[in-house]
Design an enzyme around this catalytic site. Structure first.
Site, mmCIF file in Angstrom:
data_model
loop_
_atom_site.group_PDB
_atom_site.id
_atom_site.type_symbol
_atom_site.label_atom_id
_atom_site.label_comp_id
_atom_site.label_asym_id
_atom_site.label_seq_id
_atom_site.Cartn_x
_atom_site.Cartn_y
_atom_site.Cartn_z
ATOM 1 N N ASN A 183 20.643 -37.021 -29.415
ATOM 2 C CA ASN A 183 20.357 -35.591 -29.482
ATOM 3 C C ASN A 183 20.291 -35.229 -30.966
ATOM 4 O O ASN A 183 21.319 -34.998 -31.599
ATOM 5 C CB ASN A 183 21.474 -34.824 -28.757
ATOM 6 C CG ASN A 183 21.238 -33.335 -28.739
ATOM 7 O OD1 ASN A 183 20.258 -32.840 -29.319
ATOM 8 N ND2 ASN A 183 22.121 -32.599 -28.094
ATOM 9 N N HIS A 194 17.986 -25.620 -20.762
ATOM 10 C CA HIS A 194 19.057 -26.270 -19.978
ATOM 11 C C HIS A 194 18.500 -26.914 -18.710
ATOM 12 O O HIS A 194 19.217 -27.091 -17.728
ATOM 13 C CB HIS A 194 20.153 -25.267 -19.539
ATOM 14 C CG HIS A 194 20.899 -24.614 -20.651
ATOM 15 N ND1 HIS A 194 21.172 -23.256 -20.672
ATOM 16 C CD2 HIS A 194 21.445 -25.117 -21.775
ATOM 17 C CE1 HIS A 194 21.856 -22.957 -21.767
ATOM 18 N NE2 HIS A 194 22.032 -24.064 -22.457
#
Ligand code: ADP
Length: 401
Positions: free
Chosen positions: A7, A179
């Site tokens: 990430n 999300h």
């Protein structure tokens, strides 16, 4: 296969290493402050976490250090970096161009570069992370797993903003939602638990950033975040949806330029702005216990806004079978769940307060609804990194077929 989930942000690179046989997390960490002074936080699961000052001027240096650490005799957990079969990158924004897990190629990188116009900071970090991995492990396949992808099934009436059509088209302005990996993961678990084809689920990902989705038959129908992750409900320090006229009004009154206004809405509003105490729910709870009225107000706005989304999504889907709570607040703050579900019997939502308080004692997924509740209320710990690892494995296995 071993998969490294990355990430990459503008100055940090978080990582998790999975052994996909048994889907076991082996190690995780964060190469933080890239290009500044550099700190490598690292933990092999089951061992102590360490934080070592480590200079990494670039993302490639950071990934090099991460790999060195993973194979280190003392600090590591694998023998050789050749054991890593693929890298899965978390990508925050895929725009209209990237709508499913995608192998990193010249074409997909070009598509990702187009997202620089929509989400400059995140996309820049992702591109640097990808380039770093390409430099250090050039033969290892890399996969983009995109946060906006799950929401690409929304109908036009849900993703189109009521602004001039040509302007929206010109700048690719639409609801994208975020999300998505989390909403997909928890809604799939809920779907399986319900064992129903056309299930109607509202997933509430309530953390520092929060979003709510309407998921029907496994497909996202609507979601609260929009063109950017600023839309939707009140968040830690983000305002969520407000009357758009407030923005130019404050800019003019205070003589604030656009970038500063963006920063203000992202960093100075939300729970922090209303309470004047903190963006962190735990600190807000402490302030409430001390009788802080503005902390009470911030908490009330949060539960009220979640409730309103649940009601509107139940209306949009013509019913509701299941409510899911996940992420930092959704998983840990029983009071938020309880207040959201209070006075919703008209919708068939009825909580078992005792189960809600002690949900960790229940079998997974924790069903905290009362025996006579028509709607199931589930608390499910999200695991975005595992989904990224699974998607990456699937794409890479597809290459070998
Ligand atoms: P992010 O959006 O950064 O991933 P998280 O999902 O980790 O955020 O959620 C962070 C939020 O969860 C913070 O507001 C934090 O206070 C809250 N949180 C974490 N643990 C608890 C707890 N035990 N009780 C209440 N809130 C909690």
């Amino acid at each position: 296969m071993y998969i490294l989930v990355v990430n990459a942000g503008s100055s940090s690179l978080k990582y998790q290493l999975f052994d996909m046989e048994g889907e076991k997390l082996l190690a995780k960490g964060n190469a933080d402050r890239i290009g500044i002074d550099g700190v490598l936080e690292h933990q092999v699961i089951g061992k102590e976490k360490t934080a070592t000052p480590t200079p990494f001027p670039t993302h490639a240096d950071a990934i090099k250090k991460v790999l060195e650490t993973l194979v280190d005799k003392e600090a590591g957990c694998i023998e050789s970096i050749d054991m890593i079969g693929a890298v899965g990158h978390r990508v925050v924004h895929g725009g209209p161009w990237l709508t499913k897990p995608t192998l990193v190629t010249e074409q997909s990188k070009a598509d990702l570069r187009k997202c620089l116009t929509i989400a400059p900071l995140h996309t820049k970090g992702h591109l640097e992370g990808i380039q770093g991995c390409e430099e250090v492990m050039p033969t290892v396949p890399q996969v983009l797993v995109i946060d906006t992808a799950f929401h690409s099934t929304m109908p036009a009436k849900a993703y189109t903003y009521p602004i001039a059509y040509e302007v929206a088209e010109k700048y690719n302005i639409r609801r994208y939602g975020f999300h998505g990996t989390s909403h997909r993961y928890v809604s799939a678990i809920a779907n399986e638990y319900l064992g129903k084809e056309d299930s109607k689920i509202v997933t509430c990902h309530i953390g520092n950033g929060s979003s709510i989705s309407a998921v029907r038959g496994g497909k996202c129908m609507d979601t609260s975040m929009g063109f950017t992750p600023l839309d939707g409900i009140i968040m830690g320090s983000r305002c969520g949806a407000i009357d758009p006229a407030i923005v130019p009004y404050i800019m003019e009154a205070e003589n604030i330029p656009a970038n500063e206004m963006g920063n203000w809405m992202n960093k100075k509003c939300g729970l922090l702005g209303v309470s004047g105490v903190s963006s962190d729910m735990r600190n807000l709870r402490k302030a409430q216990a001390e009788g802080n009225e503005r902390a009470n107000l911030a908490s009330d706005i949060l539960t009220y806004e979640i409730k309103k989304f649940i009601g509107s999504y139940a209306a949009a889907m013509n019913g509701l079978d299941c409510l899911v709570f996940t992420a930092g607040i959704g998983e840990n703050d029983a009071r938020v769940r309880s207040e959201v579900c209070a006075d919703m019997e008209f919708l068939g939502v009825k909580m078992d307060e005792d189960k809600n308080l002690n949900y960790r004692d229940l079998p997974v997924p924790a069903d905290v609804s009362a025996a006579d509740s028509k709607v199931k209320i589930l608390v499910i710990a999200t695991n975005e990194e595992l989904v990224i690892a699974r998607d990456t494995a699937e794409v890479v296995e597809g290459l070998n077929k």
